[in-house]
Enzyme design. Structure first.
Site, mmCIF file in Angstrom:
data_model
loop_
_atom_site.group_PDB
_atom_site.id
_atom_site.type_symbol
_atom_site.label_atom_id
_atom_site.label_comp_id
_atom_site.label_asym_id
_atom_site.label_seq_id
_atom_site.Cartn_x
_atom_site.Cartn_y
_atom_site.Cartn_z
ATOM 1 N N SER A 1 0.853 -1.189 0.000
ATOM 2 C CA SER A 1 0.000 0.000 0.000
ATOM 3 C C SER A 1 0.886 1.234 0.000
ATOM 4 O O SER A 1 2.027 1.186 0.475
ATOM 5 C CB SER A 1 -0.894 0.015 1.248
ATOM 6 O OG SER A 1 -1.530 1.268 1.408
ATOM 7 N N TYR B 1 -1.850 -0.750 10.478
ATOM 8 C CA TYR B 1 -2.009 -1.133 9.074
ATOM 9 C C TYR B 1 -0.839 -0.622 8.246
ATOM 10 O O TYR B 1 -0.237 -1.374 7.462
ATOM 11 C CB TYR B 1 -3.318 -0.571 8.519
ATOM 12 C CG TYR B 1 -3.477 -0.820 7.035
ATOM 13 C CD1 TYR B 1 -3.882 -2.069 6.564
ATOM 14 C CD2 TYR B 1 -3.206 0.178 6.107
ATOM 15 C CE1 TYR B 1 -4.011 -2.310 5.203
ATOM 16 C CE2 TYR B 1 -3.333 -0.053 4.745
ATOM 17 C CZ TYR B 1 -3.740 -1.302 4.303
ATOM 18 O OH TYR B 1 -3.852 -1.533 2.941
#
Length: 253
Positions: free
Chosen positions: A135, A148
């Site tokens: 990501s 995350y």
């Protein structure tokens, strides 16, 4: 038997990878899809032109890896493509999130990805490719999305190092680092923080298409969109303290 293995294939980018891989890789004998939701995988199987083998199970449990390894041995499979797309996120301050969610992100995003990669490598030969879904959150500390982002930083760093380790074997590794993608991800993660971020949402089909093309060209990193590419450049230039402050302001936490 030549196969592709795709985790997280029941929804989102994992499902889209399965759809596009079935069109791009013409010489595959089967696509092996891994996820918990059996009914979603059955629906996917009906839509693909390439034969699909389903492995329904929890990547947090050992039995799923044992099933896959047993099948790899029995079928004398050669993995041409591994896509690790399973993962999830949860937004909010670390102190306010449930510990099961915090540790669950690390378990799925990091540990499961590592176990699946390690399991599949012995069945890969020269010319094979590994696609790891990270990501753009990996590029900087993310207050309000801390665990995350940290888990995706692991994926990004692991992928870059693994690429160098496997170079002598002719196996390439591509880390996929999109910004926010319009998938079911936010149904679980929570609303996208900050103002105007909805405009940054990318279409999953476009992100996956670029990721597969970058993997074909054996690029180390695939970043979709000019905004995320600028973020990556900025993360290389600015100190972590400034990046963390900027992300805190951007995320409005």
């Amino acid at each position: 038997m030549k196969i592709a293995v795709i985790t997280g294939a029941s929804s989102g980018m994992g499902r889209e990878f399965a759809v596009q891989v079935s069109k791009l890789y013409r010489n595959l004998d089967e696509i092996w899809v891994v996820a918990r939701r059996t009914e979603r995988l059955e629906e996917l199987k009906k839509k693909l032109t390439v034969p699909v083998r389903i492995f329904d199970g929890d990547l947090g449990r050992d039995y799923i890896y044992e099933r896959i390894e047993k099948s790899l041995d029995q079928k004398q499979a050669k993995i041409r493509l591994l896509v690790n797309a399973a993962g999830y996120g949860k937004m909010g301050f670390t102190e306010k999130l449930d510990s099961l969610d915090l540790c669950g992100m690390i378990q799925l995003n990091c540990i499961a990805l590592t176990k699946m990669t390690h399991l599949c490598l012995p069945y890969m030969e020269r010319g094979a490719r590994v696609v790891q879904v990270a990501s753009a959150a990996a590029f900087a500390p993310q207050p309000g999305f801390a665990v995350y982002a940290a888990s995706k930083s692991y994926v990004y760093s692991f992928s870059r190092a693994l690429r160098m380790e496997l170079k002598k074997h002719g196996i390439s590794v591509t880390a996929v680092c999109p910004g926010p993608v319009d998938t079911e991800f936010f149904d679980r993660a929570g609303s996208l923080p900050g103002k105007g971020k909805e405009g940054l949402l990318a279409e999953e089909a476009s992100v996956v298409r670029l990721a597969l093309l970058d993997a074909v060209w054996r690029k180390p990193v695939s970043v979709y969109g000019s905004t995320m590419k600028l973020c990556r450049i900025g993360a290389k230039i600015l100190p972590d303290g400034i990046l963390a402050w900027a992300m805190k302001k951007l995320n409005q936490v």
